[in-house]
Scaffold this motif. Structure first.
Motif, mmCIF file in Angstrom:
data_model
loop_
_atom_site.group_PDB
_atom_site.id
_atom_site.type_symbol
_atom_site.label_atom_id
_atom_site.label_comp_id
_atom_site.label_asym_id
_atom_site.label_seq_id
_atom_site.Cartn_x
_atom_site.Cartn_y
_atom_site.Cartn_z
ATOM 1 N N ILE B 34 0.850 -1.204 0.000
ATOM 2 C CA ILE B 34 0.000 0.000 0.000
ATOM 3 C C ILE B 34 0.885 1.253 0.000
ATOM 4 C CG2 ILE B 34 -1.834 1.263 1.215
ATOM 5 C CD1 ILE B 34 -2.584 -1.297 2.636
ATOM 6 N N PRO B 35 0.711 2.142 -0.978
ATOM 7 C CA PRO B 35 1.463 3.403 -0.955
ATOM 8 C C PRO B 35 0.697 4.422 -0.108
ATOM 9 C CG PRO B 35 0.585 2.904 -3.171
ATOM 10 C CD PRO B 35 -0.114 2.019 -2.191
ATOM 11 N N VAL B 36 1.408 5.193 0.686
ATOM 12 C CA VAL B 36 0.775 6.174 1.570
ATOM 13 C C VAL B 36 1.421 7.534 1.346
ATOM 14 C CG1 VAL B 36 0.231 6.787 3.962
ATOM 15 C CG2 VAL B 36 0.361 4.368 3.296
ATOM 16 N N LEU B 37 0.563 8.563 1.285
ATOM 17 C CA LEU B 37 1.062 9.911 1.040
ATOM 18 C C LEU B 37 0.503 10.837 2.132
ATOM 19 C CD1 LEU B 37 0.950 11.449 -2.506
ATOM 20 C CD2 LEU B 37 0.709 12.816 -0.472
ATOM 21 N N VAL B 38 1.389 11.520 2.833
ATOM 22 C CA VAL B 38 0.955 12.424 3.898
ATOM 23 C C VAL B 38 1.329 13.852 3.515
ATOM 24 C CG1 VAL B 38 1.250 13.077 6.327
ATOM 25 C CG2 VAL B 38 1.251 10.652 5.678
ATOM 26 N N VAL B 39 0.329 14.722 3.475
ATOM 27 C CA VAL B 39 0.575 16.135 3.192
ATOM 28 C C VAL B 39 0.478 16.912 4.499
ATOM 29 C CG1 VAL B 39 -0.459 18.194 2.148
ATOM 30 C CG2 VAL B 39 -0.248 16.075 0.821
ATOM 31 N N MET B 40 1.505 17.678 4.815
ATOM 32 C CA MET B 40 1.477 18.490 6.024
ATOM 33 C C MET B 40 1.496 19.958 5.610
ATOM 34 S SD MET B 40 1.346 17.778 9.284
ATOM 35 C CE MET B 40 1.992 16.115 9.490
ATOM 36 N N ARG B 88 7.430 12.514 -7.268
ATOM 37 C CA ARG B 88 7.698 12.136 -5.880
ATOM 38 C C ARG B 88 6.582 11.337 -5.227
ATOM 39 N NH1 ARG B 88 10.274 17.097 -6.799
ATOM 40 N NH2 ARG B 88 12.322 17.279 -5.825
ATOM 41 N N ILE B 89 5.603 10.876 -5.999
ATOM 42 C CA ILE B 89 4.531 10.080 -5.387
ATOM 43 C C ILE B 89 5.117 8.752 -4.911
ATOM 44 C CG2 ILE B 89 2.632 11.130 -6.684
ATOM 45 C CD1 ILE B 89 2.730 8.662 -8.539
ATOM 46 N N PRO B 90 4.542 8.200 -3.842
ATOM 47 C CA PRO B 90 5.127 6.982 -3.265
ATOM 48 C C PRO B 90 4.916 5.750 -4.140
ATOM 49 C CG PRO B 90 3.081 7.546 -2.134
ATOM 50 C CD PRO B 90 3.375 8.675 -3.071
ATOM 51 N N ALA B 96 5.308 8.530 1.594
ATOM 52 C CA ALA B 96 5.896 9.819 1.214
ATOM 53 C C ALA B 96 5.262 10.905 2.078
ATOM 54 C CB ALA B 96 5.646 10.099 -0.257
ATOM 55 N N ILE B 97 6.100 11.692 2.728
ATOM 56 C CA ILE B 97 5.599 12.774 3.574
ATOM 57 C C ILE B 97 5.990 14.099 2.932
ATOM 58 C CG2 ILE B 97 5.731 13.839 5.861
ATOM 59 C CD1 ILE B 97 6.485 11.028 6.911
ATOM 60 N N PHE B 98 5.004 14.950 2.714
ATOM 61 C CA PHE B 98 5.266 16.252 2.088
ATOM 62 C C PHE B 98 5.162 17.371 3.111
ATOM 63 C CE2 PHE B 98 5.537 15.884 -2.542
ATOM 64 C CZ PHE B 98 5.234 14.549 -2.712
ATOM 65 N N ASP B 99 6.253 18.075 3.307
ATOM 66 C CA ASP B 99 6.263 19.273 4.124
ATOM 67 C C ASP B 99 5.955 20.421 3.157
ATOM 68 O OD1 ASP B 99 7.012 21.600 5.442
ATOM 69 O OD2 ASP B 99 8.610 20.597 6.543
ATOM 70 N N ARG B 100 4.725 20.877 3.152
ATOM 71 C CA ARG B 100 4.131 21.697 2.099
ATOM 72 C C ARG B 100 3.943 20.796 0.870
ATOM 73 N NH1 ARG B 100 4.310 27.465 2.574
ATOM 74 N NH2 ARG B 100 2.286 26.981 1.648
ATOM 75 N N ALA B 137 -5.651 4.684 -7.822
ATOM 76 C CA ALA B 137 -4.578 3.705 -7.998
ATOM 77 C C ALA B 137 -4.220 3.050 -6.666
ATOM 78 C CB ALA B 137 -3.352 4.376 -8.603
ATOM 79 N N GLY B 138 -4.973 3.389 -5.607
ATOM 80 C CA GLY B 138 -4.751 2.719 -4.324
ATOM 81 C C GLY B 138 -3.847 3.461 -3.355
ATOM 82 N N ILE B 139 -3.472 4.696 -3.688
ATOM 83 C CA ILE B 139 -2.623 5.465 -2.766
ATOM 84 C C ILE B 139 -3.509 6.060 -1.663
ATOM 85 C CG2 ILE B 139 -1.087 7.464 -2.563
ATOM 86 C CD1 ILE B 139 -0.127 6.919 -5.382
#
Lengths: 489, 489
Positions: B34-40, B88-90, B96-100, B137-139
């Motif tokens: 499972i790909p995970v994307l965190v936006v902060m 940069r997507i996971p 993947a953690i995005f700072d901004r 796509a399951g992210i």
């Protein structure tokens, strides 16, 4: 299908036959996994673009790539001089064509005041080491210098200027170089002489008549590639000779595992106090290096269960995540395996002002790859020098390089393995490989000692960290990082 | 190991327990792919950096990566707005953690005059489509908005300013936004409302007390990830529902293979004359788009042996190699396979002013992947819209998009296959797969017709090229490229 049986004298081949032969050789290089790198340099209007088109026409576009080297952009300027070239070296079976190259800096400096990449001597040294490293890894390098007469150059520049679609291509610098044609030529000759290595000789081609020039370039490519293909087919790959002891670096001041006092420890209270203080200092220094645009490379190596992960977390706990990155290194993937072993590490070099922490690193070459036989003896013996050269490149760019070896003794490792086994939340950290590696303790110890002795340099010294007591180890690494940055500032 | 058996009410978990649980969930995501994307995102001094450190502390550093989004650099400005985020997507199993993030542009524009990425409406549309595509796509996407009170923000900004190591971090813009705190807040609320998609809801977190805030963020992460892991374990992956006909684009003006006159041809003499002329025009236009910084994307699709390679070579023969690149697309490698199928194509988008020619392309999704069953029905049916959206993104950035389908009939293909078999210098071009594909002609034909009908858009129209006569085909593609560029100029 070999090429041996159909070797016909090159001189007798027509242009069309040479093209077919080049196409066949490209496919053969692909099958054998030979990486090929073509550098196209030359005077202004000498026909570099035309020549590249004429080389690539008979090639299968799936396996070649043309890279045009302009002045470095923002991002590239924030990395060591060779960074952008390392990222673009060909993988196994691929052909990389460079329209201008790392010689751009060495040539432009002749007409400019400022030198990209530091002093000429440093850049020359870095370039020579770079090419040697590629050749030793089996990359076939071609360096073409396209030469045009002053009269023909004038004609071509005037033609470009007279067409509104192309006039912008004639830079002021090109005109200046044309005016100083003979003077500039002297510098070119000098540069060529200094970088004419036996395995990467320059091929100078007169391009006043483009047809003849293309024929000459094609012939040279076909002739040289044929030789290489034959050598590979017979099993003679380059870089297979083991370097002699005197060619391998060695430091007298290198620390040794034997001198460590693993009983060193730190009590909880003292640790808690120091940790907060050091983490605060580290954060302030992180901001300071950002302001001054100093890159920092930190390498963590050590035994399994020596505490690398926890140590790195304490180092970064209070840092601003915008300023650092942790790169965990495991076995190379498909793409990484098809490249030079240093390729992925070069790619991850921090932007100026940032910190990159490698959780394991390029030292895998002289440890796990050596002990497990994943590379040849020649490969790992050559690696000491290659690694020192890479780190020296980082240093030339102004980087701080800090390297840690986290040392524990076999009893402490066993205790930690057992503790992991018994803790359901930590069990995933332990696997069969850890137990297998443990059985090879003496071989790894020998490899570590040699690694430290051969790669302990002024610009990238090793710090051995007594890690039986994790608290002691964490404060010692923090202290070392702080001291290294403060020394630079 | 599932997580089902150990589901404990989240509210009862302590901070330490939540950390352990997050670590376990990360490993489970890794196992399941499972790909995970965190936006902060958040107000200035709301604690984004601290929060990211607090999330990452319990994670295994091998599988996450923090990306900090500053203003776009030179290279990024030369690409469509979403390019740097797509890259940069996971990958599967990564975090993947995005700072901004991509919201930077949407927020900064509130206090700036200029908008990165075009008008607000376009950017909003592009962002919504982007997030939907990733989710399909399951992210798993998390979007955190960190909120700090005006009073606390003032305190933090003053503290940063008072320390010489951090004072530079307080930008003039941050101060301006602080002054207009309530006004700015309104714009933020508006933006959040507009981008609060059901599968990517914003989570607003008060950070005046960082401890409570961290607890809330951890809880939200653990709760949501648990749900996703359960769904995956039960086989309910997102994006698996087949879109209805009305959700799939369709063009009435799309050309059809049936209308083509494959007998069209061009004699040698006329061809030779036209070729030289068109190639010269193409080169002049190449210079012109470079000067005006217009990117050009050219897609080549067509039957095996339809003549794509030879056609591309005629198009590029006289171009300046500095201005174009040919990207041959074959089956994805290990790294590409672990990413969204559009990831590699986004990565290869040309720099403004350059031409990228794709020898096969993203249309593989709705042709070979559809026919051979390499993706699900839902996947390829969704792809028409996704592809149109991607090409619209390119168009928003000012790119010219030209798409060719090279059409031959089955008899002509057979003739060419046989000719290849009998020519030792061309035999390598033919393989068993070509024969197998040939047997599926009707299925491929159906896929091609549907592809053209669904992806023929104003901003990226298809040109079907009668290619039984290679000379005719080569001049037609050159003509089309020239006309498309001239129209834009």
């Amino acid at each position: 299908m070999g090429v041996k049986e159909k070797v016909v004298s090159i001189d007798k081949l027509s242009f069309d036959e040479l093209e077919l032969e080049l196409g066949a050789l490209q496919r053969r290089c692909r099958e054998l996994g030979i990486p090929v790198l073509v550098v196209m340099e030359g005077l202004s209007a000498a026909g570099k673009g035309t020549m590249i088109n004429s080389i690539t026409l008979p090639l299968d576009p799936r396996w070649f790539k043309v890279t045009c080297i302009a002045a470095p952009n923002d991002d590239e300027r924030m990395r060591p001089f060779l960074w952008r070239f390392w990222r673009r070296i060909p993988a196994a079976g691929r052909l990389a064509i460079f329209d201008r190259s790392w010689y751009r800096a060495l040539l432009d400096y002749q007409v400019q005041d400022e030198m990209e990449g530091g002093s000429v001597e440093k850049v020359l040294g870095d370039v020579r080491a770079f090419e040697r490293q590629l050749i030793d890894a089996g990359i076939v390098i071609f360096k073409f210098w396209l030469q045009v007469s002053k009269k023909e150059q004038k004609k071509r520049l005037e033609k470009l200027q007279s067409n509104p679609a192309t006039s912008w291509r004639v830079s002021q610098e090109a005109i200046e170089r044309h005016w100083k044609y003979y003077e500039y030529q002297k510098s070119v000759d000098h540069m060529i002489k200094q970088t004419d290595c036996p395995d990467a000789l320059w091929k100078i081609v007169q391009t006043d008549t483009m047809g003849d020039a293309s024929l000459e370039v094609l012939r040279h490519l076909v002739e040289t590639l044929r030789d290489h293909v034959l050598l590979w087919e017979e099993g003679h790959k380059p870089g297979s000779s083991v370097p002699a002891e005197k060619e391998m670096p060695s430091s007298k001041d290198a620390p040794s595992l034997r001198d460590l006092d693993l009983s060193q420890s730190l009590d909880k209270k003292e640790y808690a106090k120091l940790l907060v203080k050091r983490q605060r200092q580290a954060r302030d220094l992180e901001h300071e290096i950002y302001r001054r645009r100093i890159p920092v490379v930190i390498v963590y190596e050590g035994w399994d269960a020596a505490g690398k992960g926890g140590n790195i977390r304490r180092l970064t706990q209070n840092l601003d995540p915008r300023g650092y990155e942790v790169i965990p290194i495991s076995a190379p993937n498909e793409v990484e395996k098809s490249h030079h072993y240093l390729w992925r590490f070069w790619s991850d070099f921090p932007k100026a002002g940032h910190i990159t922490i490698f959780d394991r690193s390029w030292y895998g070459r002289v440890m796990v790859e050596r002990v497990e036989g994943f590379c040849s003896e020649a490969d790992w013996k050559r690696a000491y020098r290659e690694i020192n050269e890479m780190e020296e490149n980082f240093h030339h760019f102004g980087a701080i390089v800090v390297k840690f070896w986290l040392q524990i003794d076999p009893h402490e490792q066993l205790r930690r393995f057992r503790a992991r086994e018994n803790n359901p939340t930590k069990r995933w950290k332990l696997n069969d490989e850890d137990w297998r590696n443990r059985e090879k303790w003496p071989q790894y110890e020998e490899a570590v000692e040699e690694m430290v002795r051969r790669t302990h340099t002024d610009w990238a010294p090793w710090t051995l960290v007594e890690s039986n007591c994790k608290r002691h180890a964490r404060i010692k690494t923090l202290d070392t990082v702080i001291a290294s940055i403060e020394k630079k500032l």
